[in-house]
Motif scaffolding. Structure first.
Motif, PDB file in Angstrom:
ATOM      1  N   PHE A  88      10.973  78.199   2.108  1.00 40.00           N
ATOM      2  CA  PHE A  88      12.584  79.032   1.904  1.00 40.00           C
ATOM      3  C   PHE A  88      12.714  79.734   0.299  1.00 40.00           C
ATOM      4  O   PHE A  88      10.877  79.549  -0.604  1.00 40.00           O
ATOM      5  N   GLY A  89      13.059  81.256   0.135  1.00 37.84           N
ATOM      6  CA  GLY A  89      11.960  81.897  -1.090  1.00 37.84           C
ATOM      7  C   GLY A  89      13.148  81.231  -2.488  1.00 37.84           C
ATOM      8  O   GLY A  89      13.996  80.749  -2.358  1.00 37.84           O
ATOM      9  N   TYR A  90      12.284  82.259  -3.930  1.00 39.73           N
ATOM     10  CA  TYR A  90      12.304  81.663  -4.687  1.00 39.73           C
ATOM     11  C   TYR A  90      13.069  82.408  -5.796  1.00 39.73           C
ATOM     12  O   TYR A  90      11.535  83.616  -5.925  1.00 39.73           O
ATOM     13  N   ALA A  91      13.721  82.990  -6.345  1.00 47.37           N
ATOM     14  CA  ALA A  91      13.791  84.181  -7.765  1.00 47.37           C
ATOM     15  C   ALA A  91      14.624  83.346  -8.783  1.00 47.37           C
ATOM     16  O   ALA A  91      15.550  83.205  -8.510  1.00 47.37           O
ATOM     17  N   SER A  92      14.275  84.047 -10.538  1.00 43.23           N
ATOM     18  CA  SER A  92      15.171  83.627 -10.904  1.00 43.23           C
ATOM     19  C   SER A  92      15.301  84.750 -12.377  1.00 43.23           C
ATOM     20  O   SER A  92      14.838  85.924 -11.733  1.00 43.23           O
ATOM     21  N   SER A  93      16.543  85.156 -12.646  1.00 43.52           N
ATOM     22  CA  SER A  93      16.831  85.795 -13.944  1.00 43.52           C
ATOM     23  C   SER A  93      17.630  85.940 -15.054  1.00 43.52           C
ATOM     24  O   SER A  93      18.601  84.913 -14.702  1.00 43.52           O
ATOM     25  N   LYS A  94      17.554  86.242 -16.206  1.00 45.93           N
ATOM     26  CA  LYS A  94      18.229  86.234 -17.268  1.00 45.93           C
ATOM     27  C   LYS A  94      20.035  86.940 -16.319  1.00 45.93           C
ATOM     28  O   LYS A  94      20.832  86.737 -16.854  1.00 45.93           O
ATOM     29  N   ASP A  95      19.400  87.806 -16.128  1.00 48.59           N
ATOM     30  CA  ASP A  95      20.738  89.410 -16.487  1.00 48.59           C
ATOM     31  C   ASP A  95      20.983  89.530 -14.715  1.00 48.59           C
ATOM     32  O   ASP A  95      22.154  90.609 -14.847  1.00 48.59           O
ATOM     33  N   LEU A  96      20.414  89.070 -13.708  1.00 52.20           N
ATOM     34  CA  LEU A  96      20.599  89.280 -12.064  1.00 52.20           C
ATOM     35  C   LEU A  96      20.377  90.890 -12.099  1.00 52.20           C
ATOM     36  O   LEU A  96      20.436  91.232 -10.795  1.00 52.20           O
ATOM     37  N   ILE A  97      19.424  91.743 -12.800  1.00 51.18           N
ATOM     38  CA  ILE A  97      19.257  92.943 -12.299  1.00 51.18           C
ATOM     39  C   ILE A  97      17.505  92.829 -12.880  1.00 51.18           C
ATOM     40  O   ILE A  97      17.041  92.988 -11.687  1.00 51.18           O
TER      41      ILE A  97
END
Length: 305
Positions: free
Chosen positions: A94-103
């Protein structure tokens, strides 16, 4: 009198501060044919949702380069971690990504959790749960491995079971293991922490005659889960997600047979009330998960568009 006035002033300030810092509910979503990526909706009351225009993350990985079933959680590091389905059929991860602000997002990664299986039909609807006791993330998903389980009433390539991995940093993962086998094809599971040592597993019985949502109960987020309920929803429903609003839990689900969204309210996951008439969602909303964001994060999302 001055002391009393000072105390009143502090009390008013505390109330004002808490109101200013209230969390906003955020609902992840996608749109068919799932090539556009991540869509978001927000709500102040958990019932009425406003869509944020456009995609906030376009899929770049997986053979199909799609994003279905985006599951997001705010972890102990105050970072939003998201996983999603990258391929309808085929693929071993599956795919994965992370963010602090969703931008601003990290580089998208493909996590091949089923790489040790010689044949796997699919990796569907990965769902993240943050275990605040062990300080780790549990990711569960549905896969079909032909001839692994008793055939039952489903075809070999449609006989799903739930699997899982754990991770603390999304860099190293435990070996994939069987998570839940109720004796029939099951998909779209969601873990809910109901109490200190009480957990609920929301699941979809994916057998052809059923395709309805049920719940089961356990004492650990890793199970075992037992005392499975009778079906809670009508035929052709899927994609459940759960959010706590005040003293009630709201169980949202995609009632795809009737092409609408519905919600149930409960305080114990035994007795449910249909509150579908009280909710509103953006047109085209497809199932994801609900988390919370700050007003500052919401302001950034609104201004981006």
């Amino acid at each position: 009198m001055k002391k009393i006035a000072f105390i009143i002033t502090l009390f008013v300030f505390a109330i004002s501060y808490s109101q200013k810092k209230k969390d906003i509910y955020l609902f992840t979503s996608f749109r068919e044919p799932a090539t556009a990526g991540l869509y978001l909706a927000y709500s102040e009351d958990g019932y009425n949702w406003k869509g944020l225009e456009g995609s906030f993350l376009k899929p770049e990985i997986g053979a199909s380069k799609i994003m279905r079933d985006p599951s997001i959680v705010r972890g102990g590091d105050n970072t939003y971690h998201m996983v999603w389905t990258t391929d309808w059929k085929g693929g071993n991860g599956f795919g994965y990504a992370s963010s602090k602000d969703l931008i601003h997002w990290s580089k998208q990664e493909y996590i091949p959790v089923m790489k040790n299986e010689p044949e796997v039909v699919n990796v569907w609807a990965p769902e993240i749960f943050y275990d605040d006791v062990k300080k780790e993330y549990i990711i569960i998903w549905a896969s079909t491995i032909p001839f692994r389980f008793e055939k039952g009433i489903e075809e070999e390539k449609n006989n799903h079971r739930m699997y899982y991995v754990t991770t603390k940093d999304f860099k190293t993962f435990s070996e994939a293991k069987l998570y839940y086998d109720p004796g029939f094809s099951v998909i779209d599971c969601v873990i809910v922490k109901k109490g200190k040592k009480d957990y609920v597993l929301v699941l979809k019985d994916n057998t052809r005659p059923m395709r309805k949502i049920e719940v089961a109960f356990g004492k650990s987020p890793l199970g075992p889960f037992s005392k499975r309920s009778e079906p809670l929803t009508e035929y052709l429903s899927e994609g459940p997600t759960v959010v706590k609003v005040a003293e009630k839990w709201l169980l949202y689900y995609d009632n795809y047979g009737s092409k609408n969204y519905k919600a149930l309210s409960t305080s114990d996951f035994v007795h449910f009330e249909d509150v579908s008439s009280k909710i509103s969602l953006p047109e085209g909303h497809k199932h994801g998960t609900i988390t919370t964001i700050s007003e500052e994060v919401l302001k950034g999302l609104v201004e981006k568009k």
